[in-house]
Design a protein around this motif. Structure first.
Motif, PDB file in Angstrom:
ATOM      1  N   GLY A   1       0.807  -1.220   0.000  1.00  0.00           N
ATOM      2  CA  GLY A   1       0.000   0.000   0.000  1.00  0.00           C
ATOM      3  C   GLY A   1       0.836   1.264   0.000  1.00  0.00           C
ATOM      4  N   LEU A   2       2.132   1.126   0.254  1.00  0.00           N
ATOM      5  CA  LEU A   2       3.054   2.276   0.252  1.00  0.00           C
ATOM      6  C   LEU A   2       4.079   2.156  -0.872  1.00  0.00           C
ATOM      7  CD1 LEU A   2       3.747   2.540   4.127  1.00  0.00           C
ATOM      8  CD2 LEU A   2       1.960   3.679   2.776  1.00  0.00           C
ATOM      9  N   GLY A   3       3.711   1.396  -1.906  1.00  0.00           N
ATOM     10  CA  GLY A   3       4.612   1.264  -3.055  1.00  0.00           C
ATOM     11  C   GLY A   3       5.932   0.587  -2.705  1.00  0.00           C
ATOM     12  N   GLY A   4       5.913  -0.272  -1.684  1.00  0.00           N
ATOM     13  CA  GLY A   4       7.139  -1.004  -1.316  1.00  0.00           C
ATOM     14  C   GLY A   4       7.953  -0.338  -0.212  1.00  0.00           C
ATOM     15  N   GLU A   5       7.518   0.830   0.234  1.00  0.00           N
ATOM     16  CA  GLU A   5       8.202   1.461   1.370  1.00  0.00           C
ATOM     17  C   GLU A   5       7.850   0.725   2.663  1.00  0.00           C
ATOM     18  OE1 GLU A   5       7.971   5.665   2.004  1.00  0.00           O
ATOM     19  OE2 GLU A   5       8.141   6.096  -0.129  1.00  0.00           O
ATOM     20  N   PRO A   6       8.666   0.808   3.698  1.00  0.00           N
ATOM     21  CA  PRO A   6       9.932   1.544   3.813  1.00  0.00           C
ATOM     22  C   PRO A   6      11.152   0.802   3.256  1.00  0.00           C
ATOM     23  CG  PRO A   6       9.284   0.668   5.954  1.00  0.00           C
ATOM     24  CD  PRO A   6       8.153   0.364   5.020  1.00  0.00           C
ATOM     25  N   GLY A   7      11.053  -0.459   2.902  1.00  0.00           N
ATOM     26  CA  GLY A   7      12.168  -1.150   2.240  1.00  0.00           C
ATOM     27  C   GLY A   7      13.485  -1.051   2.992  1.00  0.00           C
ATOM     28  N   VAL A   8      14.545  -0.682   2.268  1.00  0.00           N
ATOM     29  CA  VAL A   8      15.869  -0.617   2.924  1.00  0.00           C
ATOM     30  C   VAL A   8      15.930   0.481   3.989  1.00  0.00           C
ATOM     31  CG1 VAL A   8      17.273  -1.627   1.085  1.00  0.00           C
ATOM     32  CG2 VAL A   8      16.907   0.839   1.123  1.00  0.00           C
ATOM     33  N   TYR A   9      14.912   1.364   3.991  1.00  0.00           N
ATOM     34  CA  TYR A   9      14.907   2.438   4.988  1.00  0.00           C
ATOM     35  C   TYR A   9      14.046   2.092   6.199  1.00  0.00           C
ATOM     36  CZ  TYR A   9      16.962   4.572   0.950  1.00  0.00           C
ATOM     37  OH  TYR A   9      17.787   4.811  -0.129  1.00  0.00           O
ATOM     38  N   SER A  10      13.709   0.804   6.378  1.00  0.00           N
ATOM     39  CA  SER A  10      12.790   0.389   7.446  1.00  0.00           C
ATOM     40  C   SER A  10      13.231   0.835   8.828  1.00  0.00           C
ATOM     41  CB  SER A  10      12.626  -1.133   7.424  1.00  0.00           C
ATOM     42  OG  SER A  10      11.930  -1.532   6.264  1.00  0.00           O
ATOM     43  N   ALA A  11      14.532   0.752   9.124  1.00  0.00           N
ATOM     44  CA  ALA A  11      15.017   1.109  10.462  1.00  0.00           C
ATOM     45  C   ALA A  11      14.929   2.612  10.694  1.00  0.00           C
ATOM     46  CB  ALA A  11      16.450   0.620  10.667  1.00  0.00           C
ATOM     47  N   ARG A  12      14.974   3.386   9.615  1.00  0.00           N
ATOM     48  CA  ARG A  12      14.997   4.861   9.697  1.00  0.00           C
ATOM     49  C   ARG A  12      13.678   5.460   9.232  1.00  0.00           C
ATOM     50  NH1 ARG A  12      19.891   5.058   5.472  1.00  0.00           N
ATOM     51  NH2 ARG A  12      19.510   2.825   5.317  1.00  0.00           N
TER      52      ARG A  12
ATOM     53  N   ASN B   1       8.477   3.729  14.469  1.00  0.00           N
ATOM     54  CA  ASN B   1       8.363   3.182  13.109  1.00  0.00           C
ATOM     55  C   ASN B   1       7.008   2.506  12.895  1.00  0.00           C
ATOM     56  OD1 ASN B   1      10.878   3.998  12.120  1.00  0.00           O
ATOM     57  ND2 ASN B   1      11.920   2.188  12.941  1.00  0.00           N
ATOM     58  N   ASN B   2       6.553   1.765  13.912  1.00  0.00           N
ATOM     59  CA  ASN B   2       5.246   1.109  13.807  1.00  0.00           C
ATOM     60  C   ASN B   2       4.125   2.143  13.692  1.00  0.00           C
ATOM     61  OD1 ASN B   2       5.398  -1.912  13.971  1.00  0.00           O
ATOM     62  ND2 ASN B   2       6.646  -1.443  15.738  1.00  0.00           N
ATOM     63  N   GLU B   3       4.216   3.196  14.498  1.00  0.00           N
ATOM     64  CA  GLU B   3       3.193   4.243  14.450  1.00  0.00           C
ATOM     65  C   GLU B   3       3.174   4.923  13.084  1.00  0.00           C
ATOM     66  OE1 GLU B   3       3.927   6.691  17.905  1.00  0.00           O
ATOM     67  OE2 GLU B   3       2.992   5.195  19.228  1.00  0.00           O
ATOM     68  N   LYS B   4       4.343   5.164  12.540  1.00  0.00           N
ATOM     69  CA  LYS B   4       4.410   5.811  11.219  1.00  0.00           C
ATOM     70  C   LYS B   4       3.824   4.884  10.149  1.00  0.00           C
ATOM     71  CE  LYS B   4       7.118   8.023   7.766  1.00  0.00           C
ATOM     72  NZ  LYS B   4       7.434   9.355   7.397  1.00  0.00           N
ATOM     73  N   LEU B   5       4.137   3.593  10.238  1.00  0.00           N
ATOM     74  CA  LEU B   5       3.593   2.635   9.263  1.00  0.00           C
ATOM     75  C   LEU B   5       2.061   2.668   9.279  1.00  0.00           C
ATOM     76  CD1 LEU B   5       4.013   0.281   7.238  1.00  0.00           C
ATOM     77  CD2 LEU B   5       3.998  -1.260   9.220  1.00  0.00           C
ATOM     78  N   LEU B   6       1.478   2.625  10.487  1.00  0.00           N
ATOM     79  CA  LEU B   6       0.015   2.647  10.596  1.00  0.00           C
ATOM     80  C   LEU B   6      -0.548   3.974  10.101  1.00  0.00           C
ATOM     81  CD1 LEU B   6      -0.699   0.821  13.963  1.00  0.00           C
ATOM     82  CD2 LEU B   6      -0.998  -0.038  11.624  1.00  0.00           C
ATOM     83  N   ALA B   7       0.100   5.066  10.461  1.00  0.00           N
ATOM     84  CA  ALA B   7      -0.389   6.394  10.044  1.00  0.00           C
ATOM     85  C   ALA B   7      -0.370   6.515   8.522  1.00  0.00           C
ATOM     86  CB  ALA B   7       0.460   7.489  10.680  1.00  0.00           C
ATOM     87  N   GLU B   8       0.702   6.055   7.902  1.00  0.00           N
ATOM     88  CA  GLU B   8       0.812   6.155   6.433  1.00  0.00           C
ATOM     89  C   GLU B   8      -0.249   5.295   5.747  1.00  0.00           C
ATOM     90  OE1 GLU B   8       3.107   7.839   4.413  1.00  0.00           O
ATOM     91  OE2 GLU B   8       4.003   8.864   6.129  1.00  0.00           O
ATOM     92  N   LEU B   9      -0.478   4.101   6.274  1.00  0.00           N
ATOM     93  CA  LEU B   9      -1.490   3.227   5.660  1.00  0.00           C
ATOM     94  C   LEU B   9      -2.893   3.763   5.916  1.00  0.00           C
ATOM     95  CD1 LEU B   9      -0.028  -0.340   6.321  1.00  0.00           C
ATOM     96  CD2 LEU B   9      -0.411   0.727   4.089  1.00  0.00           C
ATOM     97  N   ASN B  10      -3.128   4.267   7.125  1.00  0.00           N
ATOM     98  CA  ASN B  10      -4.453   4.799   7.455  1.00  0.00           C
ATOM     99  C   ASN B  10      -4.772   6.054   6.651  1.00  0.00           C
ATOM    100  OD1 ASN B  10      -4.879   2.705   9.218  1.00  0.00           O
ATOM    101  ND2 ASN B  10      -4.253   3.860  11.041  1.00  0.00           N
TER     102      ASN B  10
ATOM    103  N   ALA C   1      -3.758  -1.373  -0.198  1.00  0.00           N
ATOM    104  CA  ALA C   1      -3.486  -2.771   0.153  1.00  0.00           C
ATOM    105  C   ALA C   1      -2.810  -2.842   1.516  1.00  0.00           C
ATOM    106  CB  ALA C   1      -2.573  -3.397  -0.900  1.00  0.00           C
ATOM    107  N   ARG C   2      -3.165  -3.862   2.305  1.00  0.00           N
ATOM    108  CA  ARG C   2      -2.496  -4.073   3.595  1.00  0.00           C
ATOM    109  C   ARG C   2      -1.481  -5.211   3.493  1.00  0.00           C
ATOM    110  NH1 ARG C   2      -4.212   0.016   7.323  1.00  0.00           N
ATOM    111  NH2 ARG C   2      -3.235  -1.297   8.912  1.00  0.00           N
ATOM    112  N   THR C   3      -1.318  -5.771   2.322  1.00  0.00           N
ATOM    113  CA  THR C   3      -0.337  -6.854   2.154  1.00  0.00           C
ATOM    114  C   THR C   3       1.083  -6.288   2.228  1.00  0.00           C
ATOM    115  OG1 THR C   3      -0.600  -6.580  -0.221  1.00  0.00           O
ATOM    116  CG2 THR C   3      -1.814  -8.408   0.805  1.00  0.00           C
TER     117      THR C   3
END
Ligand code: Y43
Ligand code: MG
Length: 198
Positions: free
Chosen positions: A77-88, A99-108, A114-116
């Motif tokens: 749903g984020l075009g493959g992000e965060p990918g290699v930048y997952s830690a940052r 990082n988890n909060e940002k992931l949820l915020a971006e998807l929401n 897609a949530r896959t």
């Protein structure tokens, strides 16, 4: 002496990799056994680049054969992000929680997206002669709305695997290694290392 240094500053990775390397019956050390080594800058643009960069850096710093891991999450749903930048993802030195909060915020922020998602892991081994081995693995799942479970690390509480009806954070280390990107990669690496150390 037959030994390998697990070259990561991530305690969760150390636990998973050490468990999977046990059948090799060689000494498994961690970089923390070799004093205070600064983390290298992860300047690569692929998991393979960064895994090789870390393996070579720590082999040089410790004078030992090292096994490094570069991994991350690709959210469809984020075009493959965060990918290699997952830690940052939430910024330099971000915590897992941020990082988890940002992931949820971006998807929401993208209703209907897609949530896959999948985790990818590339492992790189480098010895003191510069001999290199690599292996990779992936793991498919779904990003759920709220974290579940307290095991693992990183994005594990949000990564649900429908086949097992669990998030990766609800699995033991052995269960996670049987199904995860890292577990799959290390199984391939263990076969190569068995040949290397024979
Ligand atoms: O099984 C996993 N379960 C949950 N999250 C995961 C996993 N595998 C990677 N991830 C996430 C965590 C981190 O946000 C990034 C890895 O970043 P990455 O640079 O490879 O690792 P790191 O900085 O924690 O340790 P180090 O570079 O010292 O190996 O992807
Ligand atoms: Mg890192």
């Amino acid at each position: 002496m037959k030994e390998i240094v697990v070259a990561t500053k991530n305690a969760g990775k150390v636990a998973e990799l050490a468990a999977a390397l046990a059948p090799l019956q060689i000494a498994v050390k961690s970089v923390s056994d070799y004093g205070a080594i600064e983390e290298p800058e992860e300047t690569g643009t692929t998991f393979t680049d960064n895994a090789l960069l870390k393996a070579r850096y720590y082999a040089q710093a410790t004078g030992r054969a090292c096994l490094a891991d570069d991994s991350g999450l690709e959210a469809d749903g984020l075009g493959g992000e965060p990918g290699v930048y997952s830690a940052r993802f939430a910024g330099p030195g971000a915590t897992d929680r941020a990082n988890n909060e940002k992931l949820l915020a971006e998807l929401n922020a993208r209703p209907g997206a897609a949530r896959t998602a999948r985790f990818r892991c590339v492992l790189a081994f480098c010895d003191t002669n510069g001999q290199v081995l690599t292996a990779d693995g992936t793991c498919e799942g779904i990003i759920i709305e709220e974290g579940q479970g307290s095991g693992g690390f990183g994005y594990d509480p949000l990564f649900f695997m429908p086949e097992y009806r669990k998030t990766l954070a609800e699995m033991t280390v052995a269960e996670k290694n049987a199904v995860s990107h890292r577990g799959r990669a290390v199984q391939v690496m263990v076969k190569q290392l068995a040949g290397y150390f024979s």
